[in-house]
Design a protein around this motif. Structure first.
Motif, PDB file in Angstrom:
ATOM      1  N   PHE A 150      -5.333  -3.266   7.910  1.00  0.00           N
ATOM      2  CA  PHE A 150      -3.939  -3.554   7.558  1.00  0.00           C
ATOM      3  C   PHE A 150      -3.204  -4.001   8.817  1.00  0.00           C
ATOM      4  O   PHE A 150      -3.275  -3.343   9.858  1.00  0.00           O
ATOM      5  CB  PHE A 150      -3.272  -2.316   6.968  1.00  0.00           C
ATOM      6  N   ASP A 151      -2.501  -5.126   8.736  1.00  0.00           N
ATOM      7  CA  ASP A 151      -1.810  -5.638   9.923  1.00  0.00           C
ATOM      8  C   ASP A 151      -0.322  -5.320   9.859  1.00  0.00           C
ATOM      9  O   ASP A 151       0.148  -4.663   8.931  1.00  0.00           O
ATOM     10  CB  ASP A 151      -2.057  -7.145  10.084  1.00  0.00           C
ATOM     11  N   ASN A 152       0.427  -5.812  10.861  1.00  0.00           N
ATOM     12  CA  ASN A 152       1.836  -5.438  10.939  1.00  0.00           C
ATOM     13  C   ASN A 152       2.721  -6.171   9.933  1.00  0.00           C
ATOM     14  O   ASN A 152       3.933  -5.955   9.903  1.00  0.00           O
ATOM     15  CB  ASN A 152       2.371  -5.632  12.369  1.00  0.00           C
ATOM     16  N   SER A 153       2.133  -7.031   9.108  1.00  0.00           N
ATOM     17  CA  SER A 153       2.892  -7.649   8.016  1.00  0.00           C
ATOM     18  C   SER A 153       2.698  -6.898   6.703  1.00  0.00           C
ATOM     19  O   SER A 153       3.241  -7.281   5.673  1.00  0.00           O
ATOM     20  CB  SER A 153       2.461  -9.108   7.831  1.00  0.00           C
ATOM     21  N   THR A 154       1.920  -5.820   6.743  1.00  0.00           N
ATOM     22  CA  THR A 154       1.649  -5.027   5.542  1.00  0.00           C
ATOM     23  C   THR A 154       2.889  -4.235   5.141  1.00  0.00           C
ATOM     24  O   THR A 154       3.501  -3.552   5.962  1.00  0.00           O
ATOM     25  CB  THR A 154       0.495  -4.042   5.792  1.00  0.00           C
ATOM     26  N   ARG A 155       3.225  -4.332   3.875  1.00  0.00           N
ATOM     27  CA  ARG A 155       4.332  -3.529   3.353  1.00  0.00           C
ATOM     28  C   ARG A 155       3.772  -2.172   2.932  1.00  0.00           C
ATOM     29  O   ARG A 155       2.871  -2.087   2.105  1.00  0.00           O
ATOM     30  CB  ARG A 155       5.021  -4.221   2.184  1.00  0.00           C
ATOM     31  N   VAL A 156       4.320  -1.127   3.529  1.00  0.00           N
ATOM     32  CA  VAL A 156       3.866   0.242   3.286  1.00  0.00           C
ATOM     33  C   VAL A 156       4.989   1.029   2.625  1.00  0.00           C
ATOM     34  O   VAL A 156       6.142   0.981   3.077  1.00  0.00           O
ATOM     35  CB  VAL A 156       3.459   0.930   4.611  1.00  0.00           C
ATOM     36  N   TYR A 157       4.643   1.727   1.553  1.00  0.00           N
ATOM     37  CA  TYR A 157       5.598   2.638   0.919  1.00  0.00           C
ATOM     38  C   TYR A 157       5.172   4.061   1.249  1.00  0.00           C
ATOM     39  O   TYR A 157       4.039   4.463   0.992  1.00  0.00           O
ATOM     40  CB  TYR A 157       5.628   2.441  -0.600  1.00  0.00           C
ATOM     41  N   MET A 205       7.723  -0.697   6.799  1.00  0.00           N
ATOM     42  CA  MET A 205       7.516   0.541   6.053  1.00  0.00           C
ATOM     43  C   MET A 205       8.793   0.927   5.314  1.00  0.00           C
ATOM     44  O   MET A 205       9.887   0.869   5.867  1.00  0.00           O
ATOM     45  CB  MET A 205       7.103   1.664   7.000  1.00  0.00           C
ATOM     46  N   GLU A 206       8.648   1.310   4.059  1.00  0.00           N
ATOM     47  CA  GLU A 206       9.783   1.661   3.215  1.00  0.00           C
ATOM     48  C   GLU A 206       9.587   3.055   2.629  1.00  0.00           C
ATOM     49  O   GLU A 206       8.479   3.603   2.623  1.00  0.00           O
ATOM     50  CB  GLU A 206       9.937   0.655   2.067  1.00  0.00           C
ATOM     51  N   ASP A 207      10.663   3.625   2.132  1.00  0.00           N
ATOM     52  CA  ASP A 207      10.599   4.871   1.384  1.00  0.00           C
ATOM     53  C   ASP A 207      11.707   4.872   0.344  1.00  0.00           C
ATOM     54  O   ASP A 207      12.404   3.867   0.170  1.00  0.00           O
ATOM     55  CB  ASP A 207      10.704   6.089   2.317  1.00  0.00           C
ATOM     56  N   LYS A 208      11.872   5.979  -0.343  1.00  0.00           N
ATOM     57  CA  LYS A 208      12.872   6.027  -1.416  1.00  0.00           C
ATOM     58  C   LYS A 208      14.283   5.762  -0.878  1.00  0.00           C
ATOM     59  O   LYS A 208      15.086   5.096  -1.528  1.00  0.00           O
ATOM     60  CB  LYS A 208      12.813   7.392  -2.113  1.00  0.00           C
ATOM     61  N   VAL A 221       0.857  -1.181   0.000  1.00  0.00           N
ATOM     62  CA  VAL A 221       0.000   0.000   0.000  1.00  0.00           C
ATOM     63  C   VAL A 221       0.895   1.234   0.000  1.00  0.00           C
ATOM     64  O   VAL A 221       1.935   1.264   0.662  1.00  0.00           O
ATOM     65  CB  VAL A 221      -0.951   0.009   1.224  1.00  0.00           C
ATOM     66  N   VAL A 222       0.518   2.226  -0.775  1.00  0.00           N
ATOM     67  CA  VAL A 222       1.250   3.492  -0.797  1.00  0.00           C
ATOM     68  C   VAL A 222       0.496   4.512   0.035  1.00  0.00           C
ATOM     69  O   VAL A 222      -0.711   4.711  -0.149  1.00  0.00           O
ATOM     70  CB  VAL A 222       1.443   4.005  -2.239  1.00  0.00           C
ATOM     71  N   VAL A 223       1.197   5.154   0.948  1.00  0.00           N
ATOM     72  CA  VAL A 223       0.630   6.217   1.772  1.00  0.00           C
ATOM     73  C   VAL A 223       1.301   7.530   1.382  1.00  0.00           C
ATOM     74  O   VAL A 223       2.520   7.661   1.488  1.00  0.00           O
ATOM     75  CB  VAL A 223       0.850   5.951   3.276  1.00  0.00           C
ATOM     76  N   HIS A 224       0.492   8.472   0.901  1.00  0.00           N
ATOM     77  CA  HIS A 224       1.034   9.803   0.641  1.00  0.00           C
ATOM     78  C   HIS A 224       0.850  10.624   1.901  1.00  0.00           C
ATOM     79  O   HIS A 224      -0.248  11.076   2.222  1.00  0.00           O
ATOM     80  CB  HIS A 224       0.323  10.472  -0.538  1.00  0.00           C
ATOM     81  N   LEU A 225       1.918  10.793   2.633  1.00  0.00           N
ATOM     82  CA  LEU A 225       1.883  11.465   3.932  1.00  0.00           C
ATOM     83  C   LEU A 225       2.221  12.940   3.722  1.00  0.00           C
ATOM     84  O   LEU A 225       3.374  13.346   3.779  1.00  0.00           O
ATOM     85  CB  LEU A 225       2.885  10.818   4.880  1.00  0.00           C
ATOM     86  N   ARG A 226       1.202  13.737   3.490  1.00  0.00           N
ATOM     87  CA  ARG A 226       1.389  15.156   3.175  1.00  0.00           C
ATOM     88  C   ARG A 226       1.524  15.946   4.480  1.00  0.00           C
ATOM     89  O   ARG A 226       0.576  16.572   4.957  1.00  0.00           O
ATOM     90  CB  ARG A 226       0.198  15.650   2.350  1.00  0.00           C
ATOM     91  N   PHE A 227       2.710  15.881   5.062  1.00  0.00           N
ATOM     92  CA  PHE A 227       2.909  16.497   6.361  1.00  0.00           C
ATOM     93  C   PHE A 227       4.283  17.157   6.409  1.00  0.00           C
ATOM     94  O   PHE A 227       5.148  16.790   7.187  1.00  0.00           O
ATOM     95  CB  PHE A 227       2.776  15.446   7.480  1.00  0.00           C
TER      96      PHE A 227
END
Length: 483
Positions: free
Chosen positions: A356-363, A386-389, A284-290
């Protein structure tokens, strides 16, 4: 606002030096507050329960299941598009804002050229004053593909012919010019362009429209113009090969994570293609506009204490001279009205409540998060994968994209379009572009109701079970379609 033309140069330089010194002091204050005022969770009781959550298999299966056919389909052109026999002249546009705002401007520029029967000069991307990225159209988008897809719709040139080479950004920045269209209203109609821009084209052979952000209406346009906009956005605008190649590599690393020794698990492909784990190979991709601009402009309280409030207040004073409509409301009122961006902690609680559980891969698709890792830590606690660039790229890959905000935004966009699920923490240009594009592709997109979310998080007595049930009702999937 445009500076007064008769401003004394030395006075201007003095102001710039003062602003620079003020910004340096703000940056120092910001770093100091993260040291002496650690960011604490605002919803610690919910967070504790969310960390211990267990999601039923049936809910996971439903969550990751592909979106059912909505009955929508991309438009089909009934007739072959034709070019006008004679071009009325050249149209230039100068596009400000971030990459996604510029993307929408490119779609509008093609539409305006079609309305005017004009030749479009390859759009000029302004240097963003915040990100300071000087990337050109050709640095981001595949120019040859763009021209080839639209060759039967409008005429496009990469550069102006020599007789109009004087028409540059610098030419229009130093004086009033008759060929510059400066007064295009926001969401102008097709009729406005025919009435106000066409005569300039016919008189001078060229018209430069600046500013051009949101300068064409979304409503009451001919259907062929609306279709052309979609064609530009979803078919003509393709990122250059090296962005797509890196994007594909990051997507592959998200779907098929490697072991520490760099070897892919021998059972992993079987897990991905098998029916055992419903979220294996998905992300899942999360756009965290913060970012700092977003936090400061909202005038909301994010739990950083007096030091954070002072730093944001000073930042507002420098950026907007303290003039913000939101500042007249209390934090509770702003949250109840949905005017506060969701924090990383709150978006994490939302994701957890959705199942979404703790095995979910988040970008994490975002620019620099205000508060840094201290602010993100609660989200990482809920989603350790959780991953990022930065985490997905090698040092060599990072060298190629470092400091190029538009390339980084393009990567986030590309990965967002190809993700299994996309969610935006708050509305904005990225949110709008992604909702439209993923709707076009019939992909799952979660769009939180900001006002309801704000009211929900104001309830400090709410238990986790209530939180989960309520949040699940706030999911809106693919509310927009094109053509």
């Amino acid at each position: 606002m445009e500076q007064r033309k008769n401003m004394n140069t030395s006075h201007s330089h003095t102001n710039m030096l003062f602003a620079l010194a003020f910004f340096l002091s703000l940056n120092h204050a910001s770093s100091m507050y993260t040291v002496f005022n650690p960011i604490k969770p605002r919803h610690s009781r919910l967070l504790k329960s969310a960390v211990q959550r267990q999601t039923p298999t049936s809910q996971l299966f439903e969550l990751w299941a592909p979106l059912e056919n909505q009955g929508w389909k991309p438009f089909v052109e009934s007739t072959k598009p034709t070019l006008p026999e004679k071009s009325e002249g050249y149209v230039q546009v100068f596009l400000d804002g971030g990459l996604n705002q510029q993307r929408m401007g490119i779609c509008d520029a093609v539409a305006v050229a079609k309305i005017l029967n004009a030749t479009l000069v390859m759009p000029y991307l302004e240097v963003n004053p915040v990100w300071r990225d000087s990337s050109s159209f050709s640095d981001i988008f595949d120019v040859d593909h763009f021209m080839d897809v639209l060759k039967d719709d409008i005429s496009i040139v990469k550069e102006l012919p020599d007789e109009y080479s004087w028409s540059t950004r610098e030419y229009y920045s130093i004086a009033i010019r008759e060929t510059r269209i400066k007064a295009a209203p926001v969401h102008a109609s097709a009729h406005w362009y025919l009435e106000n821009v066409l005569p300039v084209l016919q008189s001078y052979g060229i018209a430069a429209i600046s500013p051009f952000s949101h300068r064409l209406s979304y409503d009451n346009l001919p259907m062929d113009i609306q279709h052309l906009r979609c064609k530009v956005n979803f078919q003509a605008l393709v990122f250059v090969p090296h962005i797509r190649t890196l994007g594909d590599a990051l997507i592959n690393r998200l779907r098929y994570p490697q072991l520490d020794d760099g070897e892919v698990s021998p059972n992993y492909i079987q897990q991905v293609t098998g029916a055992g784990d419903s979220n294996a190979g998905k992300f899942v991709v999360v756009h965290l506009r913060f970012d700092k601009d977003m936090a400061a402009h909202s005038a909301c309280d994010f739990g950083g204490g007096k030091a954070e409030k002072l730093a944001l207040a000073k930042y507002r004073q420098v950026m907007w001279q303290g003039r913000l409509v939101n500042s007249q409301f209390t934090d509770e009122e702003l949250r109840g009205q949905g005017r506060c961006p969701m924090t990383p902690e709150e978006i994490g609680l939302l994701l957890a409540a959705l199942g979404f559980d703790n095995s979910t891969r988040v970008y994490l698709a975002s620019h620099k998060v205000y508060g840094g890792e201290a602010r993100i830590s609660t989200l990482r606690q809920l989603f350790p994968l959780m991953e990022d660039k930065k985490s997905l790229t090698s040092p060599e890959e990072r060298t190629l994209i470092k400091g190029k905000a538009s390339v980084l935004a393009a990567l986030d966009y590309y990965i967002g379009v190809h993700s299994d699920i996309f969610i935006s923490a708050s509305p904005g240009n990225m949110h709008n572009a992604m909702v439209g594009h993923r709707t076009y592709l019939n992909l799952k997109t979660i769009r939180p109701n900001m006002a309801l979310m704000g009211q929900l998080f104001l309830n400090k007595t709410m238990e986790w079970g209530d939180n989960s049930n309520h949040i699940r009702l706030l999911k809106v999937v693919n509310p927009i379609r094109c053509g």
